[in-house]
Design an enzyme around this catalytic site. Structure first.
Site, PDB file in Angstrom:
ATOM      1  N   ASP A 106       0.847  -1.183   0.000  1.00 42.34           N
ATOM      2  CA  ASP A 106       0.000   0.000   0.000  1.00 42.34           C
ATOM      3  C   ASP A 106       0.885   1.236   0.000  1.00 42.34           C
ATOM      4  OD1 ASP A 106      -2.003   1.884   0.375  1.00 42.34           O
ATOM      5  OD2 ASP A 106      -2.046   1.598   2.550  1.00 42.34           O
ATOM      6  N   ASP A 125       0.487   5.220   0.226  1.00 41.20           N
ATOM      7  CA  ASP A 125      -0.539   6.173   0.586  1.00 41.20           C
ATOM      8  C   ASP A 125       0.088   7.558   0.658  1.00 41.20           C
ATOM      9  OD1 ASP A 125      -2.591   7.587   1.821  1.00 41.20           O
ATOM     10  OD2 ASP A 125      -3.259   5.787   2.878  1.00 41.20           O
ATOM     11  N   ASP A 132       3.299   1.317   3.398  1.00 40.38           N
ATOM     12  CA  ASP A 132       2.647   1.277   4.694  1.00 40.38           C
ATOM     13  C   ASP A 132       2.841  -0.129   5.282  1.00 40.38           C
ATOM     14  OD1 ASP A 132       1.135   2.140   6.796  1.00 40.38           O
ATOM     15  OD2 ASP A 132      -0.774   1.618   5.858  1.00 40.38           O
TER      16      ASP A 132
END
Lengths: 297, 414
Positions: free
Chosen positions: B99, B101, B321
């Site tokens: 991920d 972000d 992440d």
């Protein structure tokens, strides 16, 4: 049958036949006793022995053992990196499967040369991985045979008795006795004071704090009430979660993450202050002991 | 915003979502029958979890009839995905998920478009939210983040770095094993479905995270060492063309030296003087490092290089992440579903189209126009057109732009 018995009774080191047979018998005994602690000790000892045996094997044999016995994705690398020769390569997934438990920073994947999916290894490292595979294999419980010869049964009883005595020395999961808050590691103290300042904690932070407190003997009530300080406190949900971590329903009680994991999650505060500690509970145990001693004197 | 306005907004958005799910087929995940599904609904805070669907039709029917605001599925495969308790589900494996972000990237524009509001006294400000309100000292502060092109472009650059430099070059993941998805809000997800990786446990996945971020990297294991040659000490370091972190570290150190200036030199005197000496001759130092010679300047010891190497690792490491990758039971957004905070599509992206992917164009699903009242909004682009900034005004907007503002709670229907 008699060879089997001989193998157990006198495990002479210079008779290859006996040596060859003593291993399956020992394994058999371990499985009949069926104790996880014993199985682990046996696996570790055999892994150490196998590593010293692997040292004298040539590269072809080692790769053949890794591939055929353990299904490890590996091969020849014949690579020179920084003036050193790396004869072996192993797929990173297998590397992680067997080496992610090694504590030395040397073994961290980030400190390895990784290219196109493969980690390059020198012979010594490759045999350590193989030994870890041996340990893993022997740690998997097997179905013991239904019928056990009486001679073996005798040995099994003897071994089982000794296991109990030995294990008591090593029992260390839960810390019993009075809670000494002064002995909390800095990471835990920080989480508690964050809670008291009504700061919301991340999931991993809540898990860490809860499992830590439960493992040092906080009752569930006390942990739940600690969380009542946060703005979005829901008692039912908190209680359910705390009980889950305590293993009330499932029987699996969770322990807090080890220091390495805490670092990954950004929950670890200071490595220096903690010294050579690898786990928050270990820190607590040491400091609690020290604290109680000081209090006595 | 008043409650009835909020309800009106939600009903409006829900109807649009419903139409989307009635008219568009959602792509079910691979091995959907082994996945747990979870949904959030308009007007509700909690997630409905532990659902399972054995075939695409039943999932589609659920989406079109229940119209969730957000849809998720488990990266994990379970024997009984619908069991209510985790230990009853029986974990069989888990895709490897990454991920990226924008929340975790430092972009200069955040100070412009992100806002915080104190729930207690109403004080507000720009940029990242403070720990406590500077006016009243209370800590209940609401964050209103915006998604902007600069942030998403930064996230996309990180994504390309993750895929090309790490997943493909180092981890050897093939293009057919990778699925890239725009999250529908502030980031991107990468799903890796390689069979040999499914059974990796949390420790192993954490090692992968640490590798990509450079956590725990010790330069000496990548060849940065002080070696003795006869009586004198010489410095050795990795070459830029080497594999994995060795080459990355060498290139990162060069980059760091070239970008370093007075401002990022530490206070400590010895280090300060040494670094100044190094920076005086930046270009020659960089050339020397490129040639693999690590002692171009007298008096630069191993400690200085280790310091620079640390900065270099931060610069060239991946920004992912951690918990998303390490957690083997996490729910992840369902590709081709809609994101309730934006109305954008959780949009799968072909690898070849990565660099040309434009979330403000390719993730839009609604057609038409509508007039809304905008309380406040920064400037933004949807499609080819730019809108705003708006403050307390009625505006006619393309439907996708209006839905974005409605979902963000900064506008309401006339």
């Amino acid at each position: 049958m008699s060879a089997l018995e001989n193998g157990v009774v006198s495990p002479s080191l210079d008779d290859p036949e006996v040596e060859f047979l003593s291993f399956p018998v020992a394994r058999l005994i371990v499985e009949i006793v069926g104790d996880a602690f014993l199985r682990h000790r046996f696996a570790v000892a055999e892994a150490k022995r196998s590593q010293s045996l692997f040292k004298d094997e040539d590269e072809d044999t080692l790769i053949s053992i890794a591939t055929h016995t353990f299904g490890i994705n590996c091969g020849f690398a014949k690579r020179d990196i920084g003036g050193r020769r790396y004869p072996f390569r192993i797929h990173f997934a297998d590397y992680l499967r067997y080496a992610s438990g090694f504590h030395d920073p040397y073994w961290k994947l980030v400190n390895r040369v990784l290219s196109r999916g493969y980690v390059f290894l020198v012979k010594e490292d490759f045999t350590r991985i193989l030994a870890s595979a041996v340990e893993r294999r022997l740690s998997e419980p097997r179905e013991p045979p239904l019928k056990v010869p009486s001679e073996i049964k005798q040995i099994v009883d003897e071994v089982a008795f000794r296991v109990v005595a030995k294990r008591e020395k090593y029992a260390f999961d839960k810390v019993e006795g009075e809670v000494v808050e002064e002995a909390f590691p800095p990471c835990i103290t920080a989480l508690i004071s964050a809670l008291q300042r009504s700061q919301p904690l991340s999931h991993s932070a809540r898990f860490t704090l809860t499992s830590f407190l439960l493992n040092i003997g906080y009752p569930i009530e006390k942990v739940v009430s600690l969380f009542s300080e946060v703005p979005d406190f829901k008692e039912d949900l908190t209680r359910y979660q705390v009980e889950h971590i305590a293993g009330i329903k499932s029987g699996t009680r969770y322990t807090p993450p080890k220091c390495e994991t805490m670092r990954t999650y950004g929950l670890c505060l200071s490595r220096e202050e903690c010294g050579n500690v690898k786990h928050p509970l270990e820190y607590y145990r040491r400091h609690r002991r020290r604290h109680l001693k000081e209090a006595e004197s | 915003m008043s409650l009835d306005r909020q309800v009106k907004n939600e009903v409006y958005i829900k109807n649009l979502f419903r139409r989307y799910y009635q008219e568009n087929r959602v792509e079910p995940p691979y091995s959907m029958e082994k996945r747990e599904f979870g949904f959030m609904f308009f007007g509700a805070q909690t997630m409905m979890r532990h659902l399972s669907f054995s075939e695409p039709e039943s999932l589609q029917k659920f989406l079109a009839s229940r119209v969730p605001s957000n849809a998720f599925y488990s990266a994990a495969y379970y024997t009984r995905p619908d069991a209510a308790r985790m230990d009853e589900k029986v974990w069989e494996g888990c895709d490897l998920i990454f991920d990226i972000d924008a929340d975790h990237l430092e972009t200069p524009c955040k100070a412009v478009h992100d806002k915080w509001i104190c729930q207690h006294c109403g004080q507000s400000g720009a940029g990242e939210k403070p720990e406590k309100c500077p006016l009243c000292g209370e800590q209940s502060i609401e964050e209103r983040t915006w998604l902007c092109e600069v942030c998403l472009e930064a996230a996309k650059n990180e994504l390309i770095k993750l895929i090309e430099d790490f997943l493909m070059a180092d981890f050897g993941i093939g293009t057919d094993e990778l699925r890239v998805v725009f999250s529908g809000h502030r980031g991107y997800h990468v799903h890796v479905t390689t069979k040999a990786l499914l059974d990796l446990d949390q420790n192993a996945r954490r090692e992968i995270v640490d590798y990509i971020k450079g956590v725990g990297l010790e330069p000496r294991y990548h060849g940065l060492i002080e070696a003795r040659e006869g009586r004198s000490k010489i410095l050795k370091g990795p070459r830029t063309d080497e594999d994995g972190w060795r080459g990355r570290l060498a290139r990162g150190v060069i980059k760091t030296v070239l970008l370093m200036d007075e401002r990022n030199i530490p206070q400590e005197r010895k280090m300060r003087n040494a670094l100044r000496g190094l920076l005086r001759d930046k270009d020659r130092v960089a050339d020397s490092l490129r040639a693999g010679v690590w002692d171009p300047v007298r008096g630069i010891g191993i400690d200085i290089w280790e310091y620079i190497a640390k900065l270099a690792v931060e610069k060239v490491g991946g920004r992912i992440d951690e918990p998303v990758t390490a957690d083997v039971r996490r729910l992840i957004r369902l590709p081709t579903s809609l994101h309730g905070k934006t109305g954008f599509k959780v949009c799968p992206i072909q690898l070849g189209e990565l660099s040309s992917f434009d979330p403000f164009k390719h993730a839009l699903v609604f057609k038409g126009e509508v007039t809304v009242h905008v309380d406040e909004s920064p400037k933004f682009r949807v499609g080819e057109e730019e809108f705003g900034p708006f403050k307390d005004e009625d505006v006619e907007l393309p439907l996708s732009a209006a839905v974005l503002l409605l979902c963000k709670g900064v506008a309401y229907l006339k």
